[in-house]
Design a protein around this motif. Structure first.
Motif, mmCIF file in Angstrom:
data_model
loop_
_atom_site.group_PDB
_atom_site.id
_atom_site.type_symbol
_atom_site.label_atom_id
_atom_site.label_comp_id
_atom_site.label_asym_id
_atom_site.label_seq_id
_atom_site.Cartn_x
_atom_site.Cartn_y
_atom_site.Cartn_z
ATOM 1 N N UNK A 235 3.421 -31.753 -5.080
ATOM 2 C CA UNK A 235 4.558 -30.851 -4.851
ATOM 3 C C UNK A 235 4.763 -29.871 -6.001
ATOM 4 N N UNK A 236 4.283 -30.247 -7.201
ATOM 5 C CA UNK A 236 4.393 -29.367 -8.370
ATOM 6 C C UNK A 236 3.007 -29.188 -8.969
ATOM 7 N N UNK A 237 2.649 -27.933 -9.221
ATOM 8 C CA UNK A 237 1.314 -27.604 -9.716
ATOM 9 C C UNK A 237 1.434 -26.624 -10.881
ATOM 10 N N UNK A 238 0.749 -26.942 -11.981
ATOM 11 C CA UNK A 238 0.711 -26.050 -13.140
ATOM 12 C C UNK A 238 -0.652 -25.360 -13.202
ATOM 13 N N UNK A 239 -0.615 -24.032 -13.270
ATOM 14 C CA UNK A 239 -1.838 -23.223 -13.374
ATOM 15 C C UNK A 239 -1.913 -22.549 -14.734
ATOM 16 N N UNK A 240 -3.129 -22.459 -15.292
ATOM 17 C CA UNK A 240 -3.331 -21.558 -16.430
ATOM 18 C C UNK A 240 -3.634 -20.166 -15.868
ATOM 19 N N UNK B 268 7.515 -19.560 -14.833
ATOM 20 C CA UNK B 268 6.644 -19.246 -15.961
ATOM 21 C C UNK B 268 7.064 -20.086 -17.155
ATOM 22 N N UNK B 269 6.071 -20.601 -17.862
ATOM 23 C CA UNK B 269 6.310 -21.383 -19.067
ATOM 24 C C UNK B 269 5.373 -20.868 -20.154
ATOM 25 N N UNK B 270 5.926 -20.628 -21.329
ATOM 26 C CA UNK B 270 5.112 -20.293 -22.488
ATOM 27 C C UNK B 270 4.823 -21.613 -23.185
ATOM 28 N N UNK B 271 3.563 -22.028 -23.216
ATOM 29 C CA UNK B 271 3.282 -23.309 -23.847
ATOM 30 C C UNK B 271 1.918 -23.870 -23.529
ATOM 31 N N UNK B 272 1.828 -25.178 -23.644
ATOM 32 C CA UNK B 272 0.584 -25.933 -23.524
ATOM 33 C C UNK B 272 0.522 -26.625 -22.168
ATOM 34 N N UNK B 273 -0.458 -26.283 -21.363
ATOM 35 C CA UNK B 273 -0.562 -26.835 -20.013
ATOM 36 C C UNK B 273 -0.749 -28.359 -20.025
ATOM 37 N N UNK B 274 -1.312 -28.900 -21.104
ATOM 38 C CA UNK B 274 -1.545 -30.345 -21.144
ATOM 39 C C UNK B 274 -0.253 -31.131 -21.362
ATOM 40 N N UNK B 275 0.850 -30.444 -21.605
ATOM 41 C CA UNK B 275 2.138 -31.110 -21.809
ATOM 42 C C UNK B 275 3.048 -31.009 -20.590
ATOM 43 N N UNK B 276 2.544 -30.454 -19.497
ATOM 44 C CA UNK B 276 3.379 -30.238 -18.313
ATOM 45 C C UNK B 276 3.490 -31.507 -17.466
ATOM 46 N N UNK B 277 4.718 -31.892 -17.171
ATOM 47 C CA UNK B 277 4.980 -33.041 -16.296
ATOM 48 C C UNK B 277 5.044 -32.520 -14.862
ATOM 49 N N UNK B 278 3.889 -32.522 -14.194
ATOM 50 C CA UNK B 278 3.749 -32.021 -12.827
ATOM 51 C C UNK B 278 2.849 -32.987 -12.055
ATOM 52 N N UNK C 239 1.503 -21.630 -16.628
ATOM 53 C CA UNK C 239 1.688 -22.020 -18.024
ATOM 54 C C UNK C 239 0.822 -21.106 -18.874
ATOM 55 N N UNK C 240 1.485 -20.233 -19.613
ATOM 56 C CA UNK C 240 0.806 -19.198 -20.368
ATOM 57 C C UNK C 240 0.790 -19.547 -21.846
ATOM 58 N N UNK C 241 -0.354 -19.338 -22.457
ATOM 59 C CA UNK C 241 -0.604 -19.789 -23.813
ATOM 60 C C UNK C 241 0.007 -18.871 -24.865
ATOM 61 N N UNK C 242 0.168 -17.590 -24.546
ATOM 62 C CA UNK C 242 0.725 -16.676 -25.547
ATOM 63 C C UNK C 242 1.679 -15.679 -24.903
ATOM 64 N N UNK C 243 2.404 -14.982 -25.766
ATOM 65 C CA UNK C 243 3.465 -14.066 -25.343
ATOM 66 C C UNK C 243 2.936 -12.939 -24.452
ATOM 67 N N UNK C 244 1.751 -12.397 -24.763
ATOM 68 C CA UNK C 244 1.241 -11.272 -23.965
ATOM 69 C C UNK C 244 0.902 -11.730 -22.543
ATOM 70 N N UNK C 245 0.364 -12.926 -22.411
ATOM 71 C CA UNK C 245 0.078 -13.454 -21.075
ATOM 72 C C UNK C 245 1.388 -13.716 -20.324
ATOM 73 N N UNK C 246 2.356 -14.279 -21.011
ATOM 74 C CA UNK C 246 3.665 -14.543 -20.399
ATOM 75 C C UNK C 246 4.269 -13.235 -19.879
#
Length: 172
Positions: free
Chosen positions: A117-122, A9-19, A157-164
């Protein structure tokens, strides 16, 4: 699922993920929109839109059906591909859970075809499509855990704390 698939899990911006692949919660037109879809198109640049237009001119003339997935280049994103999937709009009167789970299954199937091999989902369908985050997190994690895939890491990759927090409760 291949037992080696790691869920992070990552709290942040999916467009910045190196995957290898970033999953886009697209609308059926594939031509960009709001939320994650708009952010991916803006950051990824015109190459993504050009490939989406080519898909619309070909096999997906009527748009991408809900629960399906298709890949394009990632353009300027720090990934190799964008996997576009169309989530269902949440309904109080109709159980569309299978369609939401299908977004994850189909995205992983496409990722496998690409060799990702690495996939980021919203959190698919939780924005403008109104899916309650707790239920969406449960469906997403169950779908990924139940998938037969060679993907080594699925990163939500979750945009806010409640989603995380909602996703953290599901993977604990």
């Amino acid at each position: 699922m291949a037992h080696s698939t790691k869920i992070t899990l990552v709290l942040g911006d999916i467009t910045e993920q190196h995957v290898d692949a970033i999953v886009n919660a697209a609308n059926s037109s594939l031509l960009g929109g709001g939320g994650v879809d708009g952010a991916i198109h803006r950051r990824g640049g015109p190459e993504i839109l050009a490939e989406c237009r080519a898909l619309r001119a070909g096999h997906y003339g009527g748009g991408l059906p809900t629960g399906h997935a298709v890949a394009t280049t990632a353009g300027r994103l720090p990934a190799r591909w964008v996997v576009h999937t169309v989530g269902p709009v949440w309904s109080r009167d109709e159980d569309r859970s299978e369609l939401l789970a299908s977004c994850y299954h189909e995205s992983l199937r496409v990722a496998d075809e690409l060799g990702a091999r690495t996939v980021a989902f919203p959190a698919i369908s939780t924005g403008a499509y109104g899916w309650p985050i707790g239920d969406a997190a449960r469906i997403a994690v169950e779908a990924v855990r139940g998938a037969e895939t060679a993907v080594e890491e699925v990163r939500f990759v979750l945009f806010d704390e409640s989603a995380y927090e909602a996703f953290a409760q599901q993977i604990s």
